[in-house]
Design a protein around this motif. Sequence first.
Motif, PDB file in Angstrom:
ATOM      1  N   PRO A   1       0.842  -1.195   0.000  1.00 50.22           N
ATOM      2  CA  PRO A   1       0.000   0.000   0.000  1.00 50.22           C
ATOM      3  C   PRO A   1       0.877   1.245   0.000  1.00 50.22           C
ATOM      4  O   PRO A   1       1.959   1.258   0.608  1.00 50.22           O
ATOM      5  CB  PRO A   1      -0.805  -0.125   1.299  1.00 50.22           C
ATOM      6  CG  PRO A   1       0.032  -0.986   2.189  1.00 50.22           C
ATOM      7  CD  PRO A   1       0.776  -1.925   1.276  1.00 50.22           C
ATOM      8  N   LEU A   2       0.418   2.276  -0.686  1.00 50.97           N
ATOM      9  CA  LEU A   2       1.192   3.506  -0.851  1.00 50.97           C
ATOM     10  C   LEU A   2       0.329   4.704  -0.502  1.00 50.97           C
ATOM     11  O   LEU A   2      -0.805   4.819  -0.977  1.00 50.97           O
ATOM     12  CB  LEU A   2       1.683   3.615  -2.301  1.00 50.97           C
ATOM     13  CG  LEU A   2       2.194   4.976  -2.783  1.00 50.97           C
ATOM     14  CD1 LEU A   2       3.500   5.339  -2.065  1.00 50.97           C
ATOM     15  CD2 LEU A   2       2.403   4.964  -4.300  1.00 50.97           C
ATOM     16  N   ILE A   3       0.866   5.592   0.339  1.00 49.96           N
ATOM     17  CA  ILE A   3       0.212   6.872   0.623  1.00 49.96           C
ATOM     18  C   ILE A   3       1.118   7.959   0.074  1.00 49.96           C
ATOM     19  O   ILE A   3       2.272   8.102   0.496  1.00 49.96           O
ATOM     20  CB  ILE A   3      -0.037   7.087   2.133  1.00 49.96           C
ATOM     21  CG1 ILE A   3      -1.047   6.072   2.663  1.00 49.96           C
ATOM     22  CG2 ILE A   3      -0.563   8.490   2.382  1.00 49.96           C
ATOM     23  CD1 ILE A   3      -0.460   4.869   3.290  1.00 49.96           C
ATOM     24  N   ASP A   4       0.619   8.712  -0.907  1.00 53.00           N
ATOM     25  CA  ASP A   4       1.386   9.783  -1.535  1.00 53.00           C
ATOM     26  C   ASP A   4       0.853  11.122  -1.045  1.00 53.00           C
ATOM     27  O   ASP A   4      -0.351  11.384  -1.097  1.00 53.00           O
ATOM     28  CB  ASP A   4       1.288   9.693  -3.060  1.00 53.00           C
ATOM     29  CG  ASP A   4       2.105  10.760  -3.746  1.00 53.00           C
ATOM     30  OD1 ASP A   4       3.325  10.828  -3.481  1.00 53.00           O
ATOM     31  OD2 ASP A   4       1.545  11.538  -4.541  1.00 53.00           O
TER      32      ASP A   4
ATOM     33  N   ASP B   1      -3.132  10.718  -1.741  1.00 58.01           N
ATOM     34  CA  ASP B   1      -3.616   9.594  -2.538  1.00 58.01           C
ATOM     35  C   ASP B   1      -3.282   8.293  -1.824  1.00 58.01           C
ATOM     36  O   ASP B   1      -2.128   8.077  -1.427  1.00 58.01           O
ATOM     37  CB  ASP B   1      -2.958   9.582  -3.920  1.00 58.01           C
ATOM     38  CG  ASP B   1      -3.699  10.423  -4.930  1.00 58.01           C
ATOM     39  OD1 ASP B   1      -4.744   9.957  -5.420  1.00 58.01           O
ATOM     40  OD2 ASP B   1      -3.250  11.550  -5.217  1.00 58.01           O
ATOM     41  N   TYR B   2      -4.294   7.442  -1.657  1.00 65.75           N
ATOM     42  CA  TYR B   2      -4.056   6.083  -1.164  1.00 65.75           C
ATOM     43  C   TYR B   2      -4.122   5.148  -2.355  1.00 65.75           C
ATOM     44  O   TYR B   2      -5.140   5.074  -3.055  1.00 65.75           O
ATOM     45  CB  TYR B   2      -5.096   5.667  -0.118  1.00 65.75           C
ATOM     46  CG  TYR B   2      -4.996   4.202   0.242  1.00 65.75           C
ATOM     47  CD1 TYR B   2      -4.002   3.749   1.095  1.00 65.75           C
ATOM     48  CD2 TYR B   2      -5.864   3.257  -0.318  1.00 65.75           C
ATOM     49  CE1 TYR B   2      -3.880   2.399   1.399  1.00 65.75           C
ATOM     50  CE2 TYR B   2      -5.747   1.907  -0.022  1.00 65.75           C
ATOM     51  CZ  TYR B   2      -4.759   1.487   0.838  1.00 65.75           C
ATOM     52  OH  TYR B   2      -4.636   0.145   1.117  1.00 65.75           O
ATOM     53  N   VAL B   3      -3.029   4.438  -2.604  1.00 66.73           N
ATOM     54  CA  VAL B   3      -2.911   3.539  -3.758  1.00 66.73           C
ATOM     55  C   VAL B   3      -2.670   2.130  -3.250  1.00 66.73           C
ATOM     56  O   VAL B   3      -1.836   1.919  -2.365  1.00 66.73           O
ATOM     57  CB  VAL B   3      -1.738   3.982  -4.662  1.00 66.73           C
ATOM     58  CG1 VAL B   3      -1.509   2.970  -5.782  1.00 66.73           C
ATOM     59  CG2 VAL B   3      -2.010   5.369  -5.237  1.00 66.73           C
ATOM     60  N   PHE B   4      -3.402   1.164  -3.800  1.00 64.99           N
ATOM     61  CA  PHE B   4      -3.142  -0.226  -3.438  1.00 64.99           C
ATOM     62  C   PHE B   4      -2.837  -1.034  -4.691  1.00 64.99           C
ATOM     63  O   PHE B   4      -3.306  -0.709  -5.794  1.00 64.99           O
ATOM     64  CB  PHE B   4      -4.314  -0.844  -2.662  1.00 64.99           C
ATOM     65  CG  PHE B   4      -5.630  -0.867  -3.402  1.00 64.99           C
ATOM     66  CD1 PHE B   4      -5.953  -1.909  -4.266  1.00 64.99           C
ATOM     67  CD2 PHE B   4      -6.569   0.141  -3.218  1.00 64.99           C
ATOM     68  CE1 PHE B   4      -7.165  -1.952  -4.940  1.00 64.99           C
ATOM     69  CE2 PHE B   4      -7.790   0.114  -3.887  1.00 64.99           C
ATOM     70  CZ  PHE B   4      -8.100  -0.935  -4.740  1.00 64.99           C
TER      71      PHE B   4
ATOM     72  N   GLU C   1      -4.823   8.294   6.979  1.00 64.62           N
ATOM     73  CA  GLU C   1      -5.339   7.480   5.875  1.00 64.62           C
ATOM     74  C   GLU C   1      -4.896   6.031   6.037  1.00 64.62           C
ATOM     75  O   GLU C   1      -5.679   5.096   5.816  1.00 64.62           O
ATOM     76  CB  GLU C   1      -4.883   8.033   4.538  1.00 64.62           C
ATOM     77  CG  GLU C   1      -5.616   7.458   3.344  1.00 64.62           C
ATOM     78  CD  GLU C   1      -7.113   7.740   3.393  1.00 64.62           C
ATOM     79  OE1 GLU C   1      -7.896   6.773   3.215  1.00 64.62           O
ATOM     80  OE2 GLU C   1      -7.508   8.901   3.617  1.00 64.62           O
ATOM     81  N   PHE C   2      -3.630   5.824   6.417  1.00 65.08           N
ATOM     82  CA  PHE C   2      -3.183   4.459   6.679  1.00 65.08           C
ATOM     83  C   PHE C   2      -3.972   3.830   7.823  1.00 65.08           C
ATOM     84  O   PHE C   2      -4.421   2.675   7.721  1.00 65.08           O
ATOM     85  CB  PHE C   2      -1.690   4.425   7.012  1.00 65.08           C
ATOM     86  CG  PHE C   2      -1.255   3.095   7.565  1.00 65.08           C
ATOM     87  CD1 PHE C   2      -1.051   2.018   6.722  1.00 65.08           C
ATOM     88  CD2 PHE C   2      -1.113   2.909   8.934  1.00 65.08           C
ATOM     89  CE1 PHE C   2      -0.692   0.775   7.229  1.00 65.08           C
ATOM     90  CE2 PHE C   2      -0.751   1.670   9.449  1.00 65.08           C
ATOM     91  CZ  PHE C   2      -0.540   0.600   8.598  1.00 65.08           C
ATOM     92  N   ILE C   3      -4.142   4.563   8.906  1.00 64.65           N
ATOM     93  CA  ILE C   3      -4.866   4.013  10.055  1.00 64.65           C
ATOM     94  C   ILE C   3      -6.288   3.640   9.659  1.00 64.65           C
ATOM     95  O   ILE C   3      -6.803   2.579  10.041  1.00 64.65           O
ATOM     96  CB  ILE C   3      -4.874   5.024  11.224  1.00 64.65           C
ATOM     97  CG1 ILE C   3      -3.447   5.229  11.743  1.00 64.65           C
ATOM     98  CG2 ILE C   3      -5.773   4.542  12.357  1.00 64.65           C
ATOM     99  CD1 ILE C   3      -3.318   6.306  12.804  1.00 64.65           C
ATOM    100  N   ALA C   4      -6.931   4.489   8.859  1.00 64.56           N
ATOM    101  CA  ALA C   4      -8.305   4.209   8.432  1.00 64.56           C
ATOM    102  C   ALA C   4      -8.393   2.925   7.614  1.00 64.56           C
ATOM    103  O   ALA C   4      -9.415   2.229   7.642  1.00 64.56           O
ATOM    104  CB  ALA C   4      -8.848   5.381   7.614  1.00 64.56           C
ATOM    105  N   ARG C   5      -7.328   2.613   6.879  1.00 61.49           N
ATOM    106  CA  ARG C   5      -7.338   1.411   6.038  1.00 61.49           C
ATOM    107  C   ARG C   5      -7.041   0.150   6.846  1.00 61.49           C
ATOM    108  O   ARG C   5      -7.657  -0.895   6.621  1.00 61.49           O
ATOM    109  CB  ARG C   5      -6.290   1.559   4.927  1.00 61.49           C
ATOM    110  CG  ARG C   5      -6.453   2.800   4.066  1.00 61.49           C
ATOM    111  CD  ARG C   5      -7.694   2.750   3.229  1.00 61.49           C
ATOM    112  NE  ARG C   5      -7.914   3.981   2.492  1.00 61.49           N
ATOM    113  CZ  ARG C   5      -8.583   4.051   1.343  1.00 61.49           C
ATOM    114  NH1 ARG C   5      -9.091   2.949   0.804  1.00 61.49           N
ATOM    115  NH2 ARG C   5      -8.774   5.207   0.747  1.00 61.49           N
ATOM    116  N   ALA C   6      -6.081   0.231   7.754  1.00 63.78           N
ATOM    117  CA  ALA C   6      -5.680  -0.952   8.511  1.00 63.78           C
ATOM    118  C   ALA C   6      -6.573  -1.193   9.729  1.00 63.78           C
ATOM    119  O   ALA C   6      -6.729  -2.338  10.169  1.00 63.78           O
ATOM    120  CB  ALA C   6      -4.220  -0.809   8.950  1.00 63.78           C
TER     121      ALA C   6
END
Length: 461
Positions: A305-308, A332-335, A398-403
């Motif tokens: 996963p990538l957060i730009d 941007d959250y990219v998977f 954004e990472f926390i929201a995804r994981a």
Amino acid sequence: MIPRSTLTLTAAAHARLLTHLFPGDGKEAAAVLICSRVPGSRLRILVREIIEVPYEACTNRTDRTLAWPGSYVEQAIDIAERDRYGILLLHSHPSGYAAFSDTDDESDRSIIPCIFAAFEGLHGSAVMLPNGGIFARLYDRHGNHTPVDLVSVAGDDIRYWWHDDLPNAEQRPVAFTSDMTNELSRLTACVIGMSGTGSPTAEQICRLGFGHVIGIDFDRIEHKNLNRILNTTLADAVSGRSKVVTFSERANQYREARYFEGVDASVMTREAVLAVAQADVIFCCVDSLRGRMVADRMATAFLLPLIDIGVVIPTRKTGDGVAIAEVCGRIDYVFPGGSSLRDRGVYSPETLQAESLAEVAPVAHAEQVKAGYIQGLPEQAPSVIALNMRASSSGVLEFIARAYPYRHEPNSLYARTDFMLAENIQDFTAEDTFKTKLTPLLASGSAEPLLGLPALSAEVA
């Protein structure tokens, strides 16, 4: 403890397997996974191809047993042998039994040696449970096996299944709790770019409790950086110290054991790419399109996963000179397997070429390319730390929201976040808004040249 081995697959591959292995009849089903691996010391296995075993081809198919023809293993060997990919034999446990059974052990004893007889590789077996959880093990050619510590899936949500916590796999840690911190202590984050947005991003990552943090930057500290790079001093600027080495020195004072690894190199180097391959998530905080392109490729090739994170301050001309038109941030959250930064228009071949031209012929190209925080204003030391921290915090959240999902709406609605502070507007773009292009880089792992870029080839290095 940081996992010694990880099996990773895309959200699309995971959904496909869940559908095939649990067709609704309560009986076991099977598939064969063809896997690449990332370069470097950490054992990260990536699912590259799936061979589904048809239900009608199976015999003795019940809720606890399954037999299927060896021709599907032979097919996998034909595909995997050329590139020395690994082969994992995957089947389902409709009962939810979260362990390998005696029947599974017996089956592996008859099949796994045949795979090793064909060629050496990372071969093993795995089981999927009705809740989507997967556990796996790897064999050596002597029949000894070791468990895969972690299975991960990066999609709209990021999912983790730990081998040593399978009974509690359905009970994900709640966001912002000590349980979340405990899990983060087993994960590795990489921050690319340790300057204006990268410095506060890395600071948050460290304080959140990631067990291993990798920082990548080749640049040196200057006086103009001191107003926006955390924990830097006048002495650092006078001596021109490395940004990442300086951050590493101070971050490693936060804990008893050393956990921050600084890589003093450009992201365009093989050294940097090999470092990123060891991570579980990438935070891209660079100010160049070429750097974003490389981060984009790493996310795809290594299934990360990538957060730009990016900020910009457009200006407008007025009768008295120049005024701020807007104050903007983008996250941007990219998977892997979803829309890339290129798909989203963050960069293109044309803008990459323009950036390259600006580097080699800045005078001739000055009218076509305006770089920097404040567009149209030649400000060498912009006071943007508050803006950087706003964008950085949004990226980490954004990472926390995804994981550790905490939103009331699906994460798929938040592929991109744009905020405009002058107008007090915050916009969100859904993942399905972007058109995704297929790429052979997906799960390519250690294939040479790395990331499909000749400049990163082992021969060049």
